[in-house]
Write a protein that holds these residues in place. Structure first.
Motif, short mmCIF file in Angstrom:
data_model
loop_
_atom_site.label_atom_id
_atom_site.label_comp_id
_atom_site.label_asym_id
_atom_site.label_seq_id
_atom_site.Cartn_x
_atom_site.Cartn_y
_atom_site.Cartn_z
N VAL A 431 -21.24 -24.53 42.52
CA VAL A 431 -20.85 -23.83 41.85
C VAL A 431 -21.29 -23.68 40.71
CG1 VAL A 431 -18.45 -23.11 40.37
CG2 VAL A 431 -18.64 -23.65 42.82
N SER A 432 -22.02 -25.14 40.25
CA SER A 432 -22.72 -25.13 38.65
C SER A 432 -23.74 -23.99 39.08
CB SER A 432 -23.05 -26.86 38.66
OG SER A 432 -21.75 -27.37 38.66
N PHE A 433 -24.71 -24.79 40.09
CA PHE A 433 -25.78 -23.74 40.12
C PHE A 433 -26.14 -22.18 40.17
CE2 PHE A 433 -27.76 -27.08 43.46
CZ PHE A 433 -28.75 -27.22 42.54
N ILE A 434 -23.93 -21.52 40.42
CA ILE A 434 -24.04 -20.06 40.12
C ILE A 434 -24.88 -19.65 39.05
CG2 ILE A 434 -22.19 -18.79 40.70
CD1 ILE A 434 -21.74 -20.00 43.08
N LEU A 435 -23.87 -21.17 38.42
CA LEU A 435 -23.86 -20.83 36.55
C LEU A 435 -25.43 -21.22 36.00
CD1 LEU A 435 -20.83 -22.99 34.82
CD2 LEU A 435 -21.53 -20.38 34.96
N TYR A 436 -26.01 -22.27 35.92
CA TYR A 436 -27.39 -22.36 35.83
C TYR A 436 -28.35 -21.47 36.27
CZ TYR A 436 -26.79 -27.38 34.48
OH TYR A 436 -26.45 -28.88 33.92
N ALA A 437 -28.39 -21.14 37.44
CA ALA A 437 -29.51 -20.05 38.14
C ALA A 437 -29.77 -18.28 37.39
CB ALA A 437 -29.61 -19.75 39.19
N PRO A 438 -28.75 -18.17 36.60
CA PRO A 438 -28.38 -16.84 35.65
C PRO A 438 -29.06 -17.92 34.62
CG PRO A 438 -26.69 -16.86 37.45
CD PRO A 438 -27.46 -18.27 37.06
N ALA A 439 -28.92 -18.50 34.21
CA ALA A 439 -29.08 -18.97 32.85
C ALA A 439 -30.19 -18.44 32.18
CB ALA A 439 -28.63 -19.69 32.79
N THR A 440 -31.56 -18.79 33.77
CA THR A 440 -32.64 -19.01 33.21
C THR A 440 -33.30 -17.60 32.47
OG1 THR A 440 -32.86 -19.92 35.25
CG2 THR A 440 -35.09 -19.14 34.35
N VAL A 461 -41.09 -24.89 40.81
CA VAL A 461 -40.77 -25.86 41.68
C VAL A 461 -38.86 -25.50 41.19
CG1 VAL A 461 -40.18 -27.44 42.88
CG2 VAL A 461 -42.25 -26.39 42.78
N VAL A 462 -38.73 -25.83 40.15
CA VAL A 462 -36.96 -26.20 39.55
C VAL A 462 -36.24 -24.98 39.93
CG1 VAL A 462 -35.54 -26.40 37.55
CG2 VAL A 462 -38.42 -28.18 38.11
N LEU A 463 -37.16 -23.55 38.85
CA LEU A 463 -36.78 -22.42 39.51
C LEU A 463 -36.68 -21.68 40.50
CD1 LEU A 463 -35.63 -19.72 38.61
CD2 LEU A 463 -38.20 -18.41 38.64
N ALA A 464 -37.12 -21.96 41.83
CA ALA A 464 -36.91 -21.85 43.19
C ALA A 464 -35.36 -23.28 43.69
CB ALA A 464 -37.85 -22.57 44.29
N VAL A 465 -35.06 -24.06 43.53
CA VAL A 465 -34.15 -24.84 43.41
C VAL A 465 -32.82 -24.72 43.35
CG1 VAL A 465 -33.37 -27.42 43.16
CG2 VAL A 465 -35.49 -27.10 44.40
N SER A 466 -32.90 -23.77 41.94
CA SER A 466 -31.67 -23.61 41.66
C SER A 466 -31.13 -22.59 42.26
CB SER A 466 -31.80 -23.07 39.59
OG SER A 466 -32.53 -21.94 39.61
N VAL A 467 -32.75 -21.46 41.99
CA VAL A 467 -32.16 -19.95 43.12
C VAL A 467 -31.60 -20.02 44.13
CG1 VAL A 467 -32.69 -17.73 43.64
CG2 VAL A 467 -33.33 -18.07 41.24
N ALA A 468 -32.08 -21.21 44.99
CA ALA A 468 -31.64 -21.44 46.06
C ALA A 468 -29.58 -21.79 46.32
CB ALA A 468 -32.79 -22.39 47.19
N GLY A 469 -29.90 -22.94 45.59
CA GLY A 469 -28.41 -23.29 45.65
C GLY A 469 -27.72 -22.54 45.17
N ALA A 470 -28.23 -21.78 43.86
CA ALA A 470 -26.99 -20.29 43.49
C ALA A 470 -26.75 -19.35 44.54
CB ALA A 470 -27.74 -19.79 41.96
N ALA A 471 -27.39 -19.13 45.36
CA ALA A 471 -27.95 -18.27 46.56
C ALA A 471 -26.60 -18.69 47.92
CB ALA A 471 -28.91 -18.14 47.35
N ALA A 472 -26.69 -20.48 48.41
CA ALA A 472 -26.48 -21.57 48.42
C ALA A 472 -24.72 -20.59 48.36
CB ALA A 472 -26.69 -22.20 49.54
N GLY A 473 -24.32 -20.99 46.92
CA GLY A 473 -23.15 -21.41 46.16
C GLY A 473 -22.57 -19.77 46.54
N VAL A 474 -22.95 -18.26 46.34
CA VAL A 474 -22.36 -17.17 46.42
C VAL A 474 -21.96 -17.25 47.95
CG1 VAL A 474 -22.52 -15.29 46.55
CG2 VAL A 474 -23.64 -16.34 44.47
N VAL A 475 -22.67 -17.59 49.19
CA VAL A 475 -22.97 -17.24 50.38
C VAL A 475 -21.16 -17.91 50.69
CG1 VAL A 475 -23.37 -18.16 52.77
CG2 VAL A 475 -25.40 -16.70 50.95
#
Length: 484
Positions: A431-440, A461-475
């Motif tokens: 859920v934190s990643f879902i907030l962090y990734a769009p903040a980019t 690399v950091v961007l890819a990790v945050s986006v992947a985490g957000a995508a996993a959170g949404v799924v």
């Protein structure tokens, strides 16, 4: 009065006031003593008994003390970094992770503000059932009205509310200290002994301790309060001293509130209390007036804390924008020196999370745990930066290399915050990643305004990790693997 926006940097700022050790210590205590302490009895009883609580406070106390020592050391070793947690992350790991630290710290403050409204509505809900546990539609509407009333009040220049802060400090400490004293008089050693090992619903001792960790993080938020105002200190060394003194004082209060509650009611009874559970425990000890006493103190305390934390949240965005780590529109302030765009973003995120909590199984626990999870990234980066300073002191490090004790403390603080991330579990991290990734998007806006390259290879690399985490959170949310 005109509210036309003008940049603060266009006006000559007055010289910063110099703060004493006592004032800085009071800031740390005031920052940490908020809504969380009123919820401690039930939060702990949901997870563990007396034995687990003692171990949990020992672990949390040691770990957070290490973190307090880290802020003490960094205040002396890196006096050039005077913006607190955000500045340490940026100096140690680059602009993108520094941006994440600033955003995470800001977002955790916004989500933490939601717990204030939930607690207020839950407190009133004991006499007005329509408010439920602070998560009904009526509660959300009334909380939203209060949220935007504060926005308009602060926008008009309520920034130096010293009188309010004095009232709030008394309202915080008096009910808490009275609770501990009255609970000691009503203490039942038989009930306490029955609660020693915990209840049938508690798992292994390790899982019990792990289950309390996010609650301890929440109540200790603000331990860095003195470092935020470090440039205003009369003596730089007072920043670290205030951090440690404030922490030890608050730690004693928090642990006392938790432990004495086990001598009033059975563990399962405490766990079933509505929040604020401190009121329910005191009611069982002294009668109905105990609930009213704690409830009134909580409402006054929480409203004052909400004002202070809303100002702090807006200040985080404002300072980051001044350092070119956030878009330039966030560095604007009105004629009475209030950063209105940053304040508006703070209110909007608080409003969004407030609405989301109405769909959660437990609004207060969800907001509390998410607040703690969001704050862990800034704390982890600050502790890891202290490790870097200890292993290879930079040219700006004061006093040369750090001592072995400082290096050991930094390593322990880093390990502790890493353990907290593990204790948070995948749900709140995703859920934190879902907030962090769009903040980019805000980071990209800032880079474009400066005409700079958007991301370096390491930042990608950091961007890819945050986006992947957000995508996993949404799924995970869509599939029902995790729930709010």
């Amino acid at each position: 009065m005109s509210q036309a926006a003008v940049p603060v940097t266009d006006r000559e700022a007055p010289p910063p006031a110099k703060l004493s050790l006592f004032t800085l210590t009071a800031m740390v205590v005031g920052s940490m003593v908020g809504a969380g302490v009123f919820s401690l009895p039930a939060r702990f009883a949901e997870e563990t008994g007396v034995a687990g609580a003692l171990i949990a406070w020992a672990v949390a106390g040691t770990g957070m003390l290490m973190l307090a020592f880290v802020f003490q050391s960094l205040a002396v070793r890196r006096p050039d970094l005077d913006a607190g947690v955000y500045a340490y992350a940026k100096a140690g790991f680059g602009e993108y992770l520094g941006f994440f630290s600033a955003f995470g710290y800001w977002a955790s403050t916004c989500v933490g503000n939601v717990t204030y409204w939930v607690l207020i509505m839950s407190t009133i809900g004991s006499v007005w059932p329509e408010l439920g546990d602070g998560d009904t539609a009526v509660a959300v509407v009334l909380s939203s009205v209060g949220l935007w009333a504060f926005f308009w009040m602060i926008r008009r220049g309520v920034k130096e509310a010293t009188a309010v802060n004095r009232i709030v400090t008394v309202a915080k400490l008096v009910p808490i200290l009275m609770f501990v004293l009255l609970a000691l008089f009503a203490f039942d050693t038989g009930v306490f002994a029955d609660n020693l090992r915990g209840a049938d619903y508690a798992g292994s001792l390790f899982s019990q301790v792990r289950g309390t960790m996010l609650a301890t993080v929440f109540v200790f938020l603000g331990v860095e309060g003195a470092s935020v105002y470090s440039r205003h200190a009369k003596r730089r060394t007072d920043v670290g001293r205030a951090t440690v003194l404030g922490f030890l004082s608050v730690f004693a209060v928090f642990a006392s509130v938790t432990i004495v509650s086990y001598g009033i009611l059975p563990m399962a009874g405490i766990a079933s209390l509505r929040q604020p559970s401190m009121a329910g425990v005191l009611e069982a000890a002294v009668g109905t007036w105990g609930r009213v006493f704690v409830g009134v103190g909580l409402i006054v305390s929480v409203l004052g804390a909400y004002l202070a934390w809303t100002l702090m949240a807006a200040e985080v965005l404002f300072v980051a924008a001044q350092d070119d780590d956030m878009p330039r529109f966030l560095r604007r302030a009105n004629a009475v020196d209030v950063p209105v765009p940053a304040l508006l973003m703070t209110s909007l995120l608080t409003q969004a999370v407030l609405i989301v909590t109405s769909f959660s199984d437990d609004a207060f626990d969800f907001a509390l745990n998410l607040t703690s999870a969001l704050s862990l990234v800034p704390y982890l980066l600050a502790a890891a930066f202290a490790v870097r300073v200890g292993t290879r002191a930079g040219p700006r490090a004061a006093g040369g290399g750090t001592s072995r004790r400082e290096q050991a403390v930094a390593v322990l603080a880093t390990l502790y915050t890493a353990f907290l991330l593990y204790a948070a579990g995948p749900k709140f991290l995703l859920v934190s990643f879902i907030l962090y990734a769009p903040a980019t998007v805000l980071f990209v806006m800032a880079r474009r305004e400066q005409g700079r390259r958007l991301f370096s290879p390491r930042e990608l690399v950091v961007l890819a990790v945050s986006v992947a985490g957000a995508a996993a959170g949404v799924v995970a949310l869509a599939a029902g693997w995790i729930s709010l």
